[in-house]
Motif scaffolding. Structure first.
Motif, PDB file in Angstrom:
ATOM      1  N   TYR A  81       0.437   3.902  -0.360  1.00 31.20           N
ATOM      2  CA  TYR A  81       1.668   3.368  -1.010  1.00 31.20           C
ATOM      3  C   TYR A  81       2.031   3.948  -2.460  1.00 31.20           C
ATOM      4  CZ  TYR A  81       0.277  -0.466   2.203  1.00 31.20           C
ATOM      5  OH  TYR A  81      -0.042  -1.282   3.459  1.00 31.20           O
ATOM      6  N   GLN A  82       3.392   3.671  -2.515  1.00 32.83           N
ATOM      7  CA  GLN A  82       3.938   4.279  -3.853  1.00 32.83           C
ATOM      8  C   GLN A  82       4.442   3.084  -4.533  1.00 32.83           C
ATOM      9  OE1 GLN A  82       4.808   5.548  -0.661  1.00 32.83           O
ATOM     10  NE2 GLN A  82       3.054   7.187  -0.910  1.00 32.83           N
ATOM     11  N   CYS A  83       4.247   3.110  -5.680  1.00 37.91           N
ATOM     12  CA  CYS A  83       5.092   2.275  -6.785  1.00 37.91           C
ATOM     13  C   CYS A  83       5.767   3.143  -7.565  1.00 37.91           C
ATOM     14  CB  CYS A  83       3.739   1.627  -7.356  1.00 37.91           C
ATOM     15  SG  CYS A  83       4.391   0.709  -8.950  1.00 37.91           S
TER      16      CYS A  83
ATOM     17  N   ARG B 192      -1.241  -7.502   4.579  1.00 34.31           N
ATOM     18  CA  ARG B 192      -0.402  -7.205   3.404  1.00 34.31           C
ATOM     19  C   ARG B 192       0.379  -8.119   2.783  1.00 34.31           C
ATOM     20  NH1 ARG B 192       2.479  -2.174   4.864  1.00 34.31           N
ATOM     21  NH2 ARG B 192       3.928  -3.761   5.732  1.00 34.31           N
TER      22      ARG B 192
ATOM     23  N   ASN C  36       1.012   7.291  -6.325  1.00 32.50           N
ATOM     24  CA  ASN C  36       0.600   7.212  -4.865  1.00 32.50           C
ATOM     25  C   ASN C  36      -0.936   6.495  -5.114  1.00 32.50           C
ATOM     26  OD1 ASN C  36       2.114   8.895  -2.988  1.00 32.50           O
ATOM     27  ND2 ASN C  36       2.312   9.980  -4.765  1.00 32.50           N
TER      28      ASN C  36
ATOM     29  N   ILE D 154       0.367  -5.964  -4.494  1.00 37.96           N
ATOM     30  CA  ILE D 154       0.057  -5.974  -3.049  1.00 37.96           C
ATOM     31  C   ILE D 154      -1.403  -6.495  -2.861  1.00 37.96           C
ATOM     32  CG2 ILE D 154       0.070  -5.018  -0.738  1.00 37.96           C
ATOM     33  CD1 ILE D 154       1.922  -2.754  -1.864  1.00 37.96           C
TER      34      ILE D 154
ATOM     35  N   VAL E  75       3.114  -8.516  -0.411  1.00 36.07           N
ATOM     36  CA  VAL E  75       3.537  -8.103  -1.494  1.00 36.07           C
ATOM     37  C   VAL E  75       4.154  -8.987  -2.422  1.00 36.07           C
ATOM     38  CG1 VAL E  75       5.424  -6.553  -2.379  1.00 36.07           C
ATOM     39  CG2 VAL E  75       4.422  -6.112  -0.156  1.00 36.07           C
TER      40      VAL E  75
ATOM     41  N   GLY F 152      -1.812   8.311   6.705  1.00 37.26           N
ATOM     42  CA  GLY F 152      -0.840   7.922   5.804  1.00 37.26           C
ATOM     43  C   GLY F 152       0.051   9.110   5.317  1.00 37.26           C
TER      44      GLY F 152
ATOM     45  N   ILE G 296       9.218  -0.563   1.382  1.00 35.61           N
ATOM     46  CA  ILE G 296       8.043  -1.314   2.238  1.00 35.61           C
ATOM     47  C   ILE G 296       8.987  -2.319   2.837  1.00 35.61           C
ATOM     48  CG2 ILE G 296       7.989  -3.298   0.279  1.00 35.61           C
ATOM     49  CD1 ILE G 296       4.730  -2.875   0.971  1.00 35.61           C
TER      50      ILE G 296
ATOM     51  N   TRP H 239       8.232  -0.947  -4.221  1.00 37.00           N
ATOM     52  CA  TRP H 239       7.167  -0.428  -3.527  1.00 37.00           C
ATOM     53  C   TRP H 239       7.408   0.303  -2.087  1.00 37.00           C
ATOM     54  CZ3 TRP H 239       2.166  -0.568  -4.796  1.00 37.00           C
ATOM     55  CH2 TRP H 239       1.645  -1.389  -6.010  1.00 37.00           C
TER      56      TRP H 239
ATOM     57  N   SER I 179       5.751   2.262   1.172  1.00 43.06           N
ATOM     58  CA  SER I 179       4.285   2.456   2.543  1.00 43.06           C
ATOM     59  C   SER I 179       4.780   3.864   2.925  1.00 43.06           C
ATOM     60  CB  SER I 179       4.084   1.216   3.254  1.00 43.06           C
ATOM     61  OG  SER I 179       3.117   1.679   3.883  1.00 43.06           O
ATOM     62  N   ASN I 180       3.910   4.779   2.786  1.00 44.94           N
ATOM     63  CA  ASN I 180       3.985   6.144   3.422  1.00 44.94           C
ATOM     64  C   ASN I 180       5.348   6.642   3.226  1.00 44.94           C
ATOM     65  OD1 ASN I 180       1.245   5.799   4.265  1.00 44.94           O
ATOM     66  ND2 ASN I 180       1.888   4.723   6.270  1.00 44.94           N
TER      67      ASN I 180
END
Length: 1293
Positions: A428-430, A408, A442, A415, A410, A128, A399, A392, A394-395
């Motif tokens: 994953y980043q919020c 997954r 992260n 998630i 959301v 990731g 998302i 959100w 992802s990487n």
């Protein structure tokens, strides 16, 4: 209330999911485990979101991350890829994402403004990608003041005035302060104060406010620069100087204020109007300001309408004109009223405060580790005002456009992951954001399939005090999360019930450990991929108790006192007893003696009183007890009638000079104690009336003294008489004498120059005492200039101060400084020059070329290159090494990582690190230290210590004793200090007298924990010595003893030799020892003997044959001996238990009987008999003829073969043939003291030549014998000695 039928399937599945959610497992921070497990990237360090850089230094944008495999890094700038390879000024640190942008290098350096923008870092590996915050880079700015034409201000006395500052807008904003031309801060108070925007407000002006050097300064801390505004002139016109005509011709714009009335009610100058509003963010500091004008000066107070000002967070600054509330929240919103009031009225202003909030975390998402097929969730909840929106990624990709993952789902801020697979791993980043800011977090999802592992060391030993809690660790890891079960003993059942507490981390807690709680406990961890178990040992120890506590004592001074402290403790624990006095260590005084069970204080003094505490410590517990010592005075003798002297009188001043005067007086009565000295005191009636100061003292036999005086002092004198009892009352004061003024004789001392800030120089000195001023108008001329420069001296004259601050100096520059005293009559002599330094700043660079040389397993040598002094920027204090143990190479878990520091003073370039643990990995860095603090650290240097010898095995138990075998069990060393390669067992038998037999040695492999030792002797005690070994060598030993058993039903008891009835017949220098012996034949008998009470080894004499007696020779008369008889042979050593002592030698008989009456009578009879014998011999000699001496000697035989020696009384060799032999001539008589006739006849009658012979010491007769017949009376009489009665008697005794 019914549920709506429109609930979506996703919402319903979310509810069901939370009902059965499985808690995600944590990855323990075991370094080896972390190295083995794959892990997505995690950002560990990054620069702040709003990053203001110094344009004079390189730009360093931090980005550090960890992961397995190690991540790679990339950057974006202003939303697009930032290719650092195309810019020669930009480089990335190795194995890191940190950017370094070259600004200060002359060849490739650039401008900081060129690199302003928004930067973001991405750390990526195959599992990731993690991203950093948006880092906004801005260059610090310190612009110059805009040019403006300043018009002098003229204000009428009593009116208000505002001096504008209007500083330049910098980044960050500058700090504002007002000073004058002498670089002195302008005093501020309720009347004169500075507003938050930097303007200077006068609520009303006074004539002393008139000056032309009001200067506003702006200090830009980031660039360490200070900008100065042009001086502002303020002139205050007195009210009475304005006549009506001038007043009529002046316009309102010429004055501040519209009235000339000297007194008026308050009016608010800031803020204007009656109401205003302010918006502030949650968590910030709220600053509200109210400044009012009026006469008298108004006072400001603050209230909150409808509430109270928050306690502990509210502060009133700037003379109550600024209300400061720190760490505000939404509850601090409301209306705040400031009220300005004086005697004529009041004015108020209402400020409506609205608190908004940038996003803040309610629940930050955390890393999730799952096994294939499990479920879990990431939850991201934040709050703010207004409510933040959640998005959100992802990487690092939104998302919505990221690759799909069927596991997954959301749902807003959550998630949900269901039935995850290994491909589901990602970061994953919020992002939570509103108009006031954003939050970025992260969190990775790492899908792992791992069988259980137990991280607690095998056979860990836990020792606990009885009736205390016991915590047995079972740190574990596995995916899925393993289930933990505990068993006691090898085949015990699973532990359960209220007497145990099972913690989620695997720890077993026994809340109240008892004696029967001791033993072996087994922890079992299992999941669907496997099972593993581990054993730990629990030992229960007896608590330490003080069974005899110290007691309250009262003792007289110079006496002696003792406190007892007797403790009882577990036999396996080693206690230490410490004594404290009043909670601190005992005084370092040899009067204090600490014994095993007591504390003794000799020659007690008053200061010894207090509370004494006895503390008994073991490695597991501690107890204490205290007692109070009270010291009292001994009974006092009746008081002696002595007293202090009466005061002197009739003081007279004569011989008045400019700096001297003569003082005479008449002494008072000494009251039976001679006056030893007179103390003269003086009073300065001009400066300190009523205060008397010591001047001098003289011998008690004098009544006149010449006093040295200082100029410009109004002196009065008084005299005090002193004797052994004390001081008299002071005399009456003398007449006053005022000395003339003069220039100062002395300059201030203690001149020094140091900096309180990096850009100033604080010159300090010890001011002169009042009598050193020598005249009126004392001032100080302070001069300074930079050392080794071409600048002239800069001087300023000050009064009533002891320091002066020079601002705007370069950092840590040397200055020449001097301070000269002067008064109205002139200056003091030229002062000496002192070298000082302006303020220090933190060092700029770290030491270079850091190297570590490992000396041995516990010692390392650290070397570095020194930091150049120009980069130290201060007084070099030394260097400090920070080091910490990273891991143990033997696999032991580092429970507590402690960072240690070691300082090396001075300009050292190397140092030794002692006390390291063998076979471990360490990392360290070095910092340079000056008076301001520590500089940056060098990059961490990692090194490893080699193996050392291990500690002793953790335990050694001996079980299952049999006829010829024992079972040994042991635990590995608690500190292996390397890789244990094996064990060494040494053992030997011990007999009943604790003598050791032959030592055997066995080598044992490292993986063994028990051993059955066979072919041992039955019913025999053995001593075992057990060591662990590394490649370096053997470590400390642990010892134990055990006994093999005896089978009484089948074993025939051995027959041992026996000795009994040992007796001793003692004489002066010999003793005959006899005994009775029982036992098998062919035994060797021996006799041991020695002086009773002596520590020397016993002497050993072997007895030949099977005799049951032995004679000890060469003993010392009058000495006590102990003797024992033993036998040794094939059946082993057996010794008689009987112990005998020889008595003291008998005293000589001459000493005992020489003074007895019967003895004296006997001597007289013997003397008469000898006289008769002499006469008979004389007659026979006159008859002539030779006496056949040879034949007589042959007839009597050889005296040397007699069984009794005459000189020492010892026995000869025993023989039956000797029993019937007659006694030798001249030998002692039998014990009945009868003398046989034939003996007496032979003694002198047969030896007719006895006249020429003489008696020797034992009474035997010796001499030359001849057969002369001639009469030789003269020769015989002259050559013969008179016979001694004592010697004669010895021949019969």
């Amino acid at each position: 209330m019914e549920w709506s039928s429109s609930i979506s399937e996703s919402r319903l599945s979310l509810v069901l999911f939370f009902c059965q959610i499985i808690t995600a497992l944590d990855v323990p921070l075991d370094p080896k485990l972390l190295e083995e497990l794959p892990q997505p990237p995690t950002i560990t360090q990054q620069s702040p979101k709003d990053y203001i850089v110094d344009p004079r230094e390189n730009i360093v944008i931090q980005c550090e991350a960890k992961g397995k495999p190690p991540p790679s890094f990339s950057w974006t700038r202003n939303g697009t890829h930032f290719d650092i390879d195309k810019d020669v000024r930009v480089r990335m640190k190795p194995h890191s994402g940190t950017l370094i942008i070259n600004i200060i290098n002359d060849e490739n350096g650039g401008k900081a403004e060129t690199y302003e923008g928004v930067y973001q870092c991405t750390a990526r590996n195959e599992l990731g990608a993690a991203i950093s915050n948006n880092i906004v880079i801005r260059s610090s700015r310190s612009p110059l003041w805009t040019k403006e034409k300043l018009v002098p201000k003229t204000v009428v006395e009593g009116q208000y005035a505002i001096l504008p500052c209007r500083p330049p807008i910098g980044l960050p904003p500058p700090i504002i302060f007002w000073m004058d031309n002498s670089f002195q801060k302008l005093p501020q108070n309720n009347r004169v104060s500075q507003s938050l925007n930097g303007d200077l407000y006068f609520s009303n002006v006074k004539p002393e406010d008139s000056r032309d050097d009001y200067i506003c300064y702006a200090r830009f801390n980031h660039t360490q620069t200070i900008q100065q505004k042009q001086p502002i002139s303020l002139k205050v016109e007195p009210v009475d100087s304005l006549n009506e005509t001038i007043t009529a011709n002046m316009s309102d714009s010429d004055f501040y204020g519209d009235r000339l009335s000297p007194e008026r009610r308050p009016t608010l100058l800031l803020p204007t109007g009656s109401t205003s509003s302010k918006t502030e963010l949650r968590g910030n500091t709220l600053l509200l300001e109210c400044i009012a004008e009026g006469l008298p000066t108004p006072l400001i107070r603050w209230i909150k309408e409808g509430g109270e000002l928050p306690a502990n967070r509210t502060f009133l600054d700037n003379f109550h004109k600024t209300l400061k509330i720190i760490d505000i929240s939404e509850a601090d919103s409301g209306k705040y009223k400031c009220i300005a009031s004086n005697l004529l009225g009041s004015a108020h202003h209402v400020i409506t405060v609205t608190v908004k909030a940038a996003p803040y975390w309610i629940r930050e998402p955390t890393n999730l580790v799952l096994s294939p097929g499990e479920s879990g969730s990431l939850i991201c909840r934040a709050n703010g005002k207004p409510k933040p929106s959640i998005s959100w990624l992802s990487n690092g990709v939104p998302i919505a456009i990221a690759p799909e993952d069927p596991s997954r789902n959301v749902d807003g801020d959550t998630i949900i992951f269901t039935d995850v697979q290994e491909r589901s791993s990602a970061v994953y980043q919020c992002n939570a954001s509103n108009e006031y800011g954003y939050l970025l977090a992260n969190a990775f999802v790492n899908v792992l399939a791992e069988p259980p592992r137990i991280l607690t060391p095998h056979n860990e030993l836990y020792q606990v005090i009885a009736n205390k809690p016991a915590l047995l660790d079972c740190a574990f890891f596995g995916s899925p999360v393993p289930e933990i079960e505990w068993f006691k003993g090898v085949k015990g059942s699973i532990l359960q019930g209220n007497q145990y507490v099972f913690h989620k981390n695997g720890t077993l807690e026994i809340p109240l450990a008892q004696k029967d709680s001791a033993g072996t406990y087994t922890c079992v961890a299992r999941n669907k991929l496997g099972k593993v178990q581990n054993e730990v040992q629990l030992e229960i120890k007896e608590p330490t108790m003080i069974i005899k506590q110290p007691e309250y004592k009262v003792v007289q001074r110079t006496g002696q006192v003792s406190f007892e402290c007797i403790i009882k403790h577990d036999a396996t624990l080693v206690p230490t007893v410490t004594w404290l006095k009043d909670g601190a260590e005992l005084p370092n005084d040899e009067r204090f003696f600490v014994g095993k069970h007591n504390l003794t204080i000799m020659n007690v003094t008053d200061k010894d009183g207090g509370t004494y505490t006895c503390i008994a410590n073991t490695t597991l517990d501690s107890v204490s007890a205290s007692a109070v010592l009270t010291v009292v005075a001994p009974p006092t003798a009746p008081p002696v009638v002595y007293d202090r002297p009466d005061p002197p009188f009739d003081l007279e001043l004569t011989d008045h000079q400019e700096r001297t005067v003569q003082l005479t007086w008449i002494p008072g009565n000494d009251n039976n104690s001679p006056i030893t000295k007179f103390v003269i005191e003086y009073e300065d009636a001009m400066r300190e009336p009523g205060i008397w100061n010591y001047l001098t003292e003289i011998s008690g036999i004098l009544t006149t003294v010449h006093l040295k005086l200082s100029p410009y002092v109004n002196y009065s004198f008084r005299v005090i008489a002193v004797n052994d009892i004390g001081n008299s009352q002071p005399s009456e004061a003398s007449e006053q004498y005022f000395t003339k003024a003069a220039k100062p004789d002395d300059n201030p001392t203690g001149v020094q120059g140091i900096g309180s800030e990096p850009d100033n120089l604080v010159i300090m000195w010890e001011p002169l005492k009042h009598f050193q001023s020598n005249g009126p108008g004392l001032q100080y001329k302070v001069s300074w200039r930079q050392k080794d420069g071409d600048d002239d001296w800069t001087s300023v004259t000050v009064a009533n101060v002891s320091k002066y601050i020079v601002s705007g100096t370069p950092t840590f520059a040397p200055y020449e400084i001097k301070v000269q005293a002067l008064n109205d009559l002139g200056p003091a002599p030229e002062p000496t020059t002192t070298i000082g330094h302006s303020g220090e700043d933190l060092p700029m660079v770290a030491p270079g070329n850091l190297q570590v040389q490992v000396v041995n397993s516990t010692l390392a040598k650290v070397q570095w290159d020194p930091v150049l002094l120009k980069y130290v920027r201060g007084h070099l204090q030394g260097y400090k090494i920070y080091y910490m143990k990273v891991e143990s190479l033997s696999g032991r878990i580092n429970q507590h990582v402690e960072k240690k520091a070691l300082s090396f003073p001075g300009n050292k370039t190397h140092g030794m690190l002692p006390g390291l643990e063998p076979y471990s990995t360490y990392k360290l860095n070095v910092r340079v230290v000056n008076g301001k603090g520590e500089g940056p650290a060098t990059p961490d240097e990692t090194f490893k210590t080699p193996e050392g010898v291990p500690s002793a095995p953790s335990f050694l138990k001996i079980t299952n004793p049999n006829l010829d075998s024992l079972t040994l069990e042991w635990g590995p060393p608690s500190h292996p200090n390397g890789v244990v390669v094996g064990y060494i067992l040494k053992f030997q038998p011990i007999n009943n007298t604790h003598e050791l037999g032959r030592l055997e040695e066995i080598s044992i492999p490292a993986n063994e924990t028990s051993l059955i030792l066979s072919n041992l002797n039955y019913s025999t005690r053995y001593k075992f010595y057990f060591y662990a070994q590394t490649s370096v060598g053997a470590g400390s030993q642990i010892t134990e003893e055990a006994v093999t058993i005896m089978d009484e039903g089948k074993m025939v008891p051995p027959v041992y030799p026996g000795i009994k009835n040992v007796t001793a017949a003692a004489a002066e220098t010999y003793a005959n020892i006899s005994w009775e012996y029982e036992g098998p034949v062919h035994e060797n008998i021996y006799v041991e003997y020695g002086v009773a009470g002596s520590k020397e080894d016993l002497k050993k004499e072997n007895v030949n044959g099977s005799r049951n007696f032995f004679m000890l020779k060469g003993l010392t008369p009058g000495t006590s001996y102990k003797v024992r008889v033993g036998a040794e042979g094939l059946s082993g050593f057996r010794s008689s238990d009987a112990v005998f002592e020889t008595g003291p030698a008998k005293a000589s008989r001459q000493v005992d009987i020489a003074t007895q009456g019967w003895f004296i009578g006997l001597m007289c009879a013997v003397a008469l008999l000898i006289l008769i014998l002499l006469i008979v011999c004389f007659i026979r000699r006159n008859k002539g003829g030779k006496y056949p001496v040879k034949e007589k000697e042959d007839a009597h035989g050889d005296p040397e073969i007699q069984p009794m020696k005459e000189d020492d009384g010892t026995l000869g060799e025993y023989s039956d043939a000797d029993d019937h032999k007659p006694l030798k001539k001249g030998s002692r008589t039998p014990s009945d003291r009868t003398v046989k006739k034939e003996d007496s006849d032979d003694s002198l009658v047969d030896y007719g030549e006895g006249v020429n012979g003489q008696f020797n010491e034992d009474g035997s007769f010796i001499g030359q014998y001849s057969g002369k017949k001639e009469k030789e009376p003269a020769e015989g009489n002259e050559s013969s000695e008179a016979p001694s009665p004592v010697n004669a008697m010895n021949s019969f005794v």
